[in-house]
Every structure is written in structure tokens, then in C-alpha cells.
Write a protein that holds these residues in place. Structure first.
Motif, mmCIF file in Angstrom:
data_model
loop_
_atom_site.group_PDB
_atom_site.id
_atom_site.type_symbol
_atom_site.label_atom_id
_atom_site.label_comp_id
_atom_site.label_asym_id
_atom_site.label_seq_id
_atom_site.Cartn_x
_atom_site.Cartn_y
_atom_site.Cartn_z
ATOM 1 N N ALA A 101 13.678 7.481 1.239
ATOM 2 C CA ALA A 101 12.557 8.239 1.115
ATOM 3 C C ALA A 101 11.439 8.078 2.140
ATOM 4 C CB ALA A 101 11.791 7.768 -0.356
ATOM 5 N N ILE A 102 11.370 7.335 2.542
ATOM 6 C CA ILE A 102 10.312 7.234 3.546
ATOM 7 C C ILE A 102 11.012 8.002 4.966
ATOM 8 C CG2 ILE A 102 9.105 5.786 5.453
ATOM 9 C CD1 ILE A 102 8.979 3.550 3.095
ATOM 10 N N ALA A 103 11.973 8.153 5.388
ATOM 11 C CA ALA A 103 12.577 8.717 6.301
ATOM 12 C C ALA A 103 12.344 10.179 5.970
ATOM 13 C CB ALA A 103 14.017 8.391 6.642
ATOM 14 N N ALA A 104 12.607 10.614 4.668
ATOM 15 C CA ALA A 104 12.617 11.957 4.311
ATOM 16 C C ALA A 104 11.319 12.463 4.122
ATOM 17 C CB ALA A 104 13.800 12.253 3.125
ATOM 18 N N ALA A 105 10.110 11.739 3.964
ATOM 19 C CA ALA A 105 9.162 12.313 3.924
ATOM 20 C C ALA A 105 8.559 13.267 4.890
ATOM 21 C CB ALA A 105 7.834 10.829 3.632
ATOM 22 N N ASP A 106 7.632 13.912 4.522
ATOM 23 C CA ASP A 106 6.753 15.001 5.347
ATOM 24 C C ASP A 106 5.904 14.130 6.230
ATOM 25 O OD1 ASP A 106 4.012 16.518 5.716
ATOM 26 O OD2 ASP A 106 5.610 17.997 5.990
ATOM 27 N N PRO A 107 6.012 14.100 7.443
ATOM 28 C CA PRO A 107 5.360 13.459 8.550
ATOM 29 C C PRO A 107 3.730 13.398 8.357
ATOM 30 C CG PRO A 107 7.162 14.286 9.716
ATOM 31 C CD PRO A 107 7.060 14.991 8.505
ATOM 32 N N GLU A 108 3.165 14.337 8.252
ATOM 33 C CA GLU A 108 1.913 14.747 8.107
ATOM 34 C C GLU A 108 1.395 14.045 6.705
ATOM 35 O OE1 GLU A 108 0.283 18.722 8.757
ATOM 36 O OE2 GLU A 108 1.474 19.024 10.715
ATOM 37 N N GLU A 109 1.945 14.294 5.582
ATOM 38 C CA GLU A 109 1.549 13.536 4.441
ATOM 39 C C GLU A 109 1.844 12.230 4.445
ATOM 40 O OE1 GLU A 109 3.838 15.763 1.039
ATOM 41 O OE2 GLU A 109 3.012 17.781 1.865
ATOM 42 N N PHE A 110 2.855 11.931 4.974
ATOM 43 C CA PHE A 110 2.932 10.282 5.010
ATOM 44 C C PHE A 110 1.996 9.628 5.947
ATOM 45 C CE2 PHE A 110 5.112 6.329 6.569
ATOM 46 C CZ PHE A 110 5.327 5.851 5.174
ATOM 47 N N ALA A 111 1.681 10.275 7.027
ATOM 48 C CA ALA A 111 0.475 9.822 7.871
ATOM 49 C C ALA A 111 -0.877 9.817 7.235
ATOM 50 C CB ALA A 111 0.264 10.493 9.514
ATOM 51 N N ALA A 112 -0.868 10.676 6.462
ATOM 52 C CA ALA A 112 -2.265 11.026 5.621
ATOM 53 C C ALA A 112 -2.434 9.680 4.520
ATOM 54 C CB ALA A 112 -2.459 12.194 4.960
ATOM 55 N N LEU A 113 -1.232 9.346 3.887
ATOM 56 C CA LEU A 113 -1.480 8.390 2.643
ATOM 57 C C LEU A 113 -1.584 7.168 3.816
ATOM 58 C CD1 LEU A 113 1.368 6.460 1.983
ATOM 59 C CD2 LEU A 113 2.218 8.513 1.456
ATOM 60 N N CYS A 114 -0.891 6.880 4.717
ATOM 61 C CA CYS A 114 -0.860 5.494 5.409
ATOM 62 C C CYS A 114 -2.415 5.252 6.100
ATOM 63 C CB CYS A 114 -0.010 5.508 6.646
ATOM 64 S SG CYS A 114 1.498 5.143 6.196
ATOM 65 N N LYS A 133 1.004 -1.104 -0.069
ATOM 66 C CA LYS A 133 0.031 -0.465 -0.110
ATOM 67 C C LYS A 133 0.913 1.220 -0.078
ATOM 68 C CE LYS A 133 -3.643 -2.326 2.714
ATOM 69 N NZ LYS A 133 -4.304 -2.384 4.095
ATOM 70 N N VAL A 134 1.881 1.085 0.952
ATOM 71 C CA VAL A 134 2.922 2.318 0.798
ATOM 72 C C VAL A 134 3.424 2.618 -0.421
ATOM 73 C CG1 VAL A 134 5.015 3.196 1.740
ATOM 74 C CG2 VAL A 134 3.279 2.195 3.107
ATOM 75 N N LEU A 135 4.027 1.503 -1.279
ATOM 76 C CA LEU A 135 4.489 1.668 -2.530
ATOM 77 C C LEU A 135 3.490 2.293 -3.519
ATOM 78 C CD1 LEU A 135 6.954 1.046 -4.509
ATOM 79 C CD2 LEU A 135 5.869 -1.483 -4.892
ATOM 80 N N GLU A 136 2.209 1.872 -3.412
ATOM 81 C CA GLU A 136 1.260 2.323 -4.549
ATOM 82 C C GLU A 136 1.013 3.536 -4.323
ATOM 83 O OE1 GLU A 136 -3.288 1.631 -4.678
ATOM 84 O OE2 GLU A 136 -2.121 -0.155 -4.799
ATOM 85 N N ARG A 137 1.026 3.957 -3.056
ATOM 86 C CA ARG A 137 0.584 5.570 -2.730
ATOM 87 C C ARG A 137 1.731 6.409 -2.676
ATOM 88 N NH1 ARG A 137 -3.254 3.524 2.480
ATOM 89 N NH2 ARG A 137 -4.523 2.293 0.774
ATOM 90 N N PHE A 138 2.783 5.967 -2.210
ATOM 91 C CA PHE A 138 3.848 6.964 -1.952
ATOM 92 C C PHE A 138 4.783 6.898 -3.202
ATOM 93 C CE2 PHE A 138 8.201 7.503 0.282
ATOM 94 C CZ PHE A 138 8.165 8.994 0.522
#
Length: 187
Positions: free
Chosen positions: A55-68, A43-48
Motif C-alpha cells: 500500500a505504501i509503495a503504491a501510494a501517490d508520492p505527493e499525498e504520502f509526503a503530505a501525510l508524513c 503515525k503512518v498507520l493512523e493517517r494512511f
């Protein structure tokens, strides 16, 4: 060796191709059905667009939480698991230069691997034992002393995700877990 954990060949392929995805799937395997937890990386691969730890470590935390949290969510607790996933990614980048497999390929033995896993966010003693058993049984990664470190998870049977090879074995592992919970409640 091809993993057959999720019941979804595409999700299993993500686990096969990415050591970080496999580690994330194990991390997500708590208070959530096992096959759904291990589908999380797909799911992470598909959305992110990536399951690369950098890439995951550098992602914006709010945006990453929203996609999760986007249905179907990556986990029953998507916000806290998104945070934990980013923490795990940062640790893999900082300690293993973004190469997740170094966690186990550079371990001196199973005791060292256990220590390394216990240092990860979301990994306690039982989860670490199960992950070592998964590496040994499914990926043929067998550091010296792995059987002693993982205990009963090294035995043949249907105790954990390490024993899942098809839908039938998945059901047997589920049945075993139900029996364990019932026994714990009873006594």
C-alpha cells in the motif's frame, strides 16, 4: 516479545505487529530522537490506514509526503523520509514479495543479513549492525555469526535501540549517545 521503544504502548504495538513498521522505525532513526523515529510507523498507520509495504509503495508520492509532514511530522525531514519509506516499501515488495520478515528469516547467516540490510535505502553499516542487534536481543532472531557482525552492539549495556526495554534503559542509551558524541568532538 513485546518491544518497548517509543514510550507509547500503541506505537510499540504497531512495531510488534508489523515487521515493516519495525524496519521503517529503524530507517527513520537518524537525526531525530530514537523514540520519535520509532513512533513514525504508528503515525503512518493512523493517517494512511496501513503500514503494509504494498500500500505504501503504491501510494501517490505527493499525498504520502503530505501525510508524513502533517504535524506532528513523521520525521524532522518528512519529505525526504516519505520518499525513502516508499522506496523501502517498493524494495520489500520487489525482493521479498511484501513479506519484510523474509529479509532476516531467509538470510543464510549474519553476513548475508548485513548485505541485505546494506542494500536498503537509508541503511548504512552502523544502522544495519544496530538492526541486527535489535532483532537478536528483542526478537530472538539470531543468525549465525550475529555477535561478530554487530560487534559491541551485541554486548550487554545501553548502546542502541537494541538495548531499550523501558524508559530507564531509553535514558541510559541517550546518555551513552551523548557521551559518544562528546568524545568524538573532543578528539
Amino acid at each position: 516479545m513485546t518491544l518497548h521503544i517509543t514510550g507509547d504502548p500503541a506505537a510499540d504495538q504497531v512495531l510488534d505487529e508489523s515487521p515493516f513498521a519495525l524496519l521503517v522505525g529503524m530507517m527513520l532513526d537518524q537525526q531525530y530522537p530514537m523514540e520519535h523515529a520509532f513512533r513514525g510507523p504508528a503515525k503512518v498507520l493512523e493517517r494512511f490506514g496501513s503500514v503494509d509495504p504494498e500500500a505504501i509503495a503504491a501510494a501517490d508520492p505527493e499525498e504520502f509526503a503530505a501525510l508524513c509532514a502533517t504535524p506532528p511530522a513523521v520525521h524532522r525531514f518528512p519529505g525526504s523520509m516519505a520518499t525513502r519509506m516508499q522506496e523501502l516499501a517498493a524494495l520489500v515488495c520487489g525482493q521479498y514479495f511484501g513479506e519484510t520478515e523474509r529479509l532476516w528469516t531467509e538470510a543464510e547467516d549474519a553476513q548475508d543479513l548485513m548485505k541485505r540490510l546494506l542494500d536498503l535505502p537509508g541503511f548504512g553499516k552502523q544502522k544495519s549492525r544496530i538492526f541486527i542487534a535489535l532483532l537478536a536481543k528483542r526478537l530472538d532472531v539470531r543468525p549465525a555469526g550475529w555477535e561478530e557482525v554487530v560487534g559491541d552492539y551485541a554486548l550487554d549495556g545501553y548502546r542502541s535501540v537494541a538495548d531499550v526495554v523501558d524508559p530507564e534503559s531509553l535514558q541510559k542509551v541517550r546518555d551513552h549517545k551523548k557521551q559518544q558524541k562528546a568524545a568524538a568532538k573532543a578528539g
